[in-house]
Write a protein that holds these residues in place. Sequence first.
Motif, PDB file in Angstrom:
ATOM      1  N   TRP A  34     -19.901  10.400 -38.351  1.00 28.58           N
ATOM      2  CA  TRP A  34     -20.022   9.321 -37.368  1.00 28.58           C
ATOM      3  C   TRP A  34     -21.112   9.634 -36.357  1.00 28.58           C
ATOM      4  N   GLU A  35     -21.897   8.618 -36.058  1.00 32.57           N
ATOM      5  CA  GLU A  35     -22.852   8.648 -34.962  1.00 32.57           C
ATOM      6  C   GLU A  35     -23.789   9.862 -35.068  1.00 32.57           C
ATOM      7  N   GLU A  36     -23.876  10.672 -34.026  1.00 31.04           N
ATOM      8  CA  GLU A  36     -24.853  11.761 -33.988  1.00 31.04           C
ATOM      9  C   GLU A  36     -24.646  12.784 -35.096  1.00 31.04           C
ATOM     10  N   ALA A  37     -23.449  12.832 -35.663  1.00 34.31           N
ATOM     11  CA  ALA A  37     -23.176  13.783 -36.742  1.00 34.31           C
ATOM     12  C   ALA A  37     -23.984  13.478 -37.998  1.00 34.31           C
ATOM     13  N   LEU A  38     -24.497  12.252 -38.132  1.00 33.37           N
ATOM     14  CA  LEU A  38     -25.244  11.892 -39.343  1.00 33.37           C
ATOM     15  C   LEU A  38     -26.742  12.163 -39.220  1.00 33.37           C
ATOM     16  N   ASN A  39     -27.190  12.593 -38.040  1.00 35.35           N
ATOM     17  CA  ASN A  39     -28.632  12.740 -37.811  1.00 35.35           C
ATOM     18  C   ASN A  39     -29.320  13.602 -38.869  1.00 35.35           C
ATOM     19  N   SER A  40     -28.776  14.792 -39.111  1.00 40.50           N
ATOM     20  CA  SER A  40     -29.463  15.715 -40.005  1.00 40.50           C
ATOM     21  C   SER A  40     -29.488  15.192 -41.434  1.00 40.50           C
ATOM     22  N   VAL A  41     -28.396  14.599 -41.897  1.00 43.54           N
ATOM     23  CA  VAL A  41     -28.354  14.057 -43.253  1.00 43.54           C
ATOM     24  C   VAL A  41     -29.336  12.903 -43.394  1.00 43.54           C
ATOM     25  N   TYR A  42     -29.381  12.030 -42.411  1.00 45.35           N
ATOM     26  CA  TYR A  42     -30.312  10.905 -42.489  1.00 45.35           C
ATOM     27  C   TYR A  42     -31.759  11.381 -42.468  1.00 45.35           C
ATOM     28  N   ASN A  43     -32.081  12.328 -41.560  1.00 46.04           N
ATOM     29  CA  ASN A  43     -33.452  12.825 -41.492  1.00 46.04           C
ATOM     30  C   ASN A  43     -33.878  13.464 -42.818  1.00 46.04           C
ATOM     31  N   LEU A  44     -32.985  14.264 -43.409  1.00 42.72           N
ATOM     32  CA  LEU A  44     -33.308  14.923 -44.670  1.00 42.72           C
ATOM     33  C   LEU A  44     -33.536  13.903 -45.792  1.00 42.72           C
ATOM     34  N   SER A  45     -32.680  12.900 -45.869  1.00 43.23           N
ATOM     35  CA  SER A  45     -32.825  11.909 -46.939  1.00 43.23           C
ATOM     36  C   SER A  45     -34.084  11.074 -46.741  1.00 43.23           C
ATOM     37  N   LEU A  46     -34.428  10.747 -45.490  1.00 42.57           N
ATOM     38  CA  LEU A  46     -35.652   9.992 -45.236  1.00 42.57           C
ATOM     39  C   LEU A  46     -36.872  10.814 -45.634  1.00 42.57           C
ATOM     40  N   ARG A  47     -36.902  12.090 -45.239  1.00 37.31           N
ATOM     41  CA  ARG A  47     -38.043  12.938 -45.604  1.00 37.31           C
ATOM     42  C   ARG A  47     -38.148  13.092 -47.116  1.00 37.31           C
ATOM     43  N   ALA A  48     -36.994  13.242 -47.766  1.00 37.16           N
ATOM     44  CA  ALA A  48     -37.004  13.398 -49.226  1.00 37.16           C
ATOM     45  C   ALA A  48     -37.582  12.159 -49.903  1.00 37.16           C
ATOM     46  N   HIS A  49     -37.243  10.993 -49.410  1.00 37.83           N
ATOM     47  CA  HIS A  49     -37.772   9.761 -49.999  1.00 37.83           C
ATOM     48  C   HIS A  49     -39.268   9.616 -49.728  1.00 37.83           C
ATOM     49  N   LEU A  50     -39.700  10.002 -48.533  1.00 37.20           N
ATOM     50  CA  LEU A  50     -41.133   9.934 -48.239  1.00 37.20           C
ATOM     51  C   LEU A  50     -41.915  10.890 -49.133  1.00 37.20           C
ATOM     52  N   GLU A  51     -41.353  12.071 -49.379  1.00 39.62           N
ATOM     53  CA  GLU A  51     -42.020  13.023 -50.266  1.00 39.62           C
ATOM     54  C   GLU A  51     -41.993  12.541 -51.710  1.00 39.62           C
ATOM     55  N   GLN A  52     -40.863  12.003 -52.142  1.00 43.74           N
ATOM     56  CA  GLN A  52     -40.719  11.569 -53.530  1.00 43.74           C
ATOM     57  C   GLN A  52     -41.657  10.411 -53.861  1.00 43.74           C
ATOM     58  N   TYR A  53     -41.756   9.460 -52.946  1.00 44.05           N
ATOM     59  CA  TYR A  53     -42.523   8.251 -53.255  1.00 44.05           C
ATOM     60  C   TYR A  53     -43.957   8.316 -52.755  1.00 44.05           C
ATOM     61  N   GLY A  83     -39.546  -6.144 -34.607  1.00 43.05           N
ATOM     62  CA  GLY A  83     -39.305  -4.991 -33.764  1.00 43.05           C
ATOM     63  C   GLY A  83     -38.340  -4.054 -34.458  1.00 43.05           C
ATOM     64  N   ASP A  84     -38.799  -2.863 -34.839  1.00 43.94           N
ATOM     65  CA  ASP A  84     -37.922  -1.864 -35.454  1.00 43.94           C
ATOM     66  C   ASP A  84     -37.172  -1.170 -34.327  1.00 43.94           C
ATOM     67  N   ALA A  85     -35.849  -1.310 -34.344  1.00 42.48           N
ATOM     68  CA  ALA A  85     -35.032  -0.942 -33.191  1.00 42.48           C
ATOM     69  C   ALA A  85     -34.843   0.558 -32.994  1.00 42.48           C
ATOM     70  N   LEU A  86     -35.306   1.377 -33.896  1.00 42.19           N
ATOM     71  CA  LEU A  86     -35.414   2.804 -33.621  1.00 42.19           C
ATOM     72  C   LEU A  86     -36.262   3.445 -34.701  1.00 42.19           C
ATOM     73  N   VAL A  87     -37.426   3.929 -34.285  1.00 38.47           N
ATOM     74  CA  VAL A  87     -38.406   4.481 -35.216  1.00 38.47           C
ATOM     75  C   VAL A  87     -38.446   5.996 -35.053  1.00 38.47           C
ATOM     76  N   LEU A  88     -38.002   6.705 -36.077  1.00 35.33           N
ATOM     77  CA  LEU A  88     -38.089   8.159 -36.076  1.00 35.33           C
ATOM     78  C   LEU A  88     -39.536   8.598 -36.318  1.00 35.33           C
ATOM     79  N   PRO A  89     -39.880   9.839 -35.971  1.00 32.35           N
ATOM     80  CA  PRO A  89     -41.261  10.305 -36.180  1.00 32.35           C
ATOM     81  C   PRO A  89     -41.743  10.129 -37.622  1.00 32.35           C
ATOM     82  N   GLU A  90     -40.848  10.356 -38.603  1.00 31.07           N
ATOM     83  CA  GLU A  90     -41.236  10.207 -40.002  1.00 31.07           C
ATOM     84  C   GLU A  90     -41.563   8.751 -40.327  1.00 31.07           C
ATOM     85  N   ALA A  91     -40.767   7.826 -39.794  1.00 29.33           N
ATOM     86  CA  ALA A  91     -41.021   6.407 -40.026  1.00 29.33           C
ATOM     87  C   ALA A  91     -42.296   5.964 -39.311  1.00 29.33           C
ATOM     88  N   ALA A  92     -42.549   6.527 -38.128  1.00 25.07           N
ATOM     89  CA  ALA A  92     -43.770   6.183 -37.400  1.00 25.07           C
ATOM     90  C   ALA A  92     -45.006   6.574 -38.200  1.00 25.07           C
TER      91      ALA A  92
END
Length: 536
Positions: free
Chosen positions: A185-204, A228-237
């Motif tokens: 829940w909430e902040e507990a998902l940060n690391s999993v989400y960041n890892l999956s986003l980076r993995a997809h950026l690397e894969q594609y 308006g993207d309501a929260l843009v992480l550095p990887e998405a930026a």
Amino acid sequence: MDKALLGGNVLTMNEGAPRVEAVGFEKGKIVAAGATAEVSKMVGSDTQVVHLAGRTVIPGFVDPHNHFSFTTFQPVSVDCSVPPHVSINGVLDAIGAAAKSAPPGQWIWGWGFNARAMEGHRRITRKQLDEVAPDNPVTIEDSSVHAAYANTAALRLAGIDRNTPDPDHGQILRDDNGEPDGTLWEEALNSVYNLSLRAHLEQYGDYAVDLVRQNCQRYMAAGITSVGDALVLPEAAEMYRQADTLGKLPFRMHQMLGGDGFFSAPSRVASGDTGDGNVSDRLRGGTMKIFMDPVFPSPALIQEHPHGDHEHIGARYYTQEEADIIVLAAHRRGLQVAIHCLGTWSIEQALNAFEAALKAHPASEPRFRIEHYSLPTLEQIRRTASMGVVSVMQPAFVYTGAVRGQERAEELGGGALVFPFKTMLAEGVIVAASSDFPCAPLEPLTGIYAVVTRKTRLGEGPIVPDEAVTPLEALKMYTLNAAYAMNREHEVGSIETGKRADLAVLSHDPTSVDPDFIREISVEQTYVDGELLHNR
């Protein structure tokens, strides 16, 4: 004149000339809006003429709050949406099928699961995901975007085990043996989400910018011309910067910046340790996003008891003092501040923080925003109006969640109002409409239908019909008011000479059809800077 749209029904959102017949543009800007006979006089031999045959033209929809970067990878991810899925087994089958075709170690990303829509509010567990995807890290984003469901491989990569403490503003749900059960829940998902986003950026790789372009096409098919993207992480930026550089960003993307994790405090943004997100004409920024309360386990609410006492219940991300500090720091830097508020307590804290920031650092028009603004009281609405705070709301939440909203308001007592669009407009609040996609349907016409009829997708309602607005009021919330929320009302949001030629052509006029038909209206064409980018 490059192009002229003649013989139509043009709803301009310009009070000086609210309804005209034709519009002309040149070099991406509107140069004429008026009667067909008048605009026709400006048509030259090189002008492309579009005969509207009575169709309706509106300013392009502006969506100031959605999660574009979240949805960019949907075409290469697993659709776990509920509905259409009706059981956890169906979702697991989909994840299992994806795992069978993926090499070991490749991340599998699912989206759209909604435990609250399942019988008994059943959640997908770590062990269930392990059974269908034993060799791949898996994370499924909840439809709320405030929870995720992960398997053992994903938790291991994120460094989450039985000894990992809960973060300050989140929770790792655990089984009877104290092991993580897979729900974050909430902040507990940060690391999993960041890892999956980076993995997809690397894969594609370079294909990621093509996925951005495809996602833009989906938005334009709904008539949306600014996002308006309501929260843009550095990887998405970085993904957006690459798309912009390569010409794969056809409309303007407004980046709302937050912390290094999705639910992390945006301290570096507030203090000036990062850029403000302004990159180019297409890729813009200048806004800091902060979460004031969570979805899980409960938003920050004020409960009124029968004897008159008030009790603060639910969770919040920041104390009042903490909120005041971070809002003031961003405000001093010249950033617009947008605060996510679901409950009455969080709304109160946001208004207090804005008030304190203005007292410490006066500004003529800071254009503070409150996102969602789900259950305000009349007193809070009047305070919002007096301070000039913009409310960015989601009419489609009436479509998806009005019944639960009404139940919660009744539970709270104390005058909490359920999606009070009419009251807010009457009290002078600038209400901007947005989708919050994927948390609610993307299409603005669905939101307009919902806020006009006050009916849900299950046909329930009308829910609190006294808060229904007119179709024209709803259109203004999705165009001119939405542009105002993004500091762009001088460029878009209405059809006036000098503004950008961002337009949508509709099959029917939302202001004249049976309200129950509004959701069935089709977007036939979408123009951005005068270029036809969607043609049905």
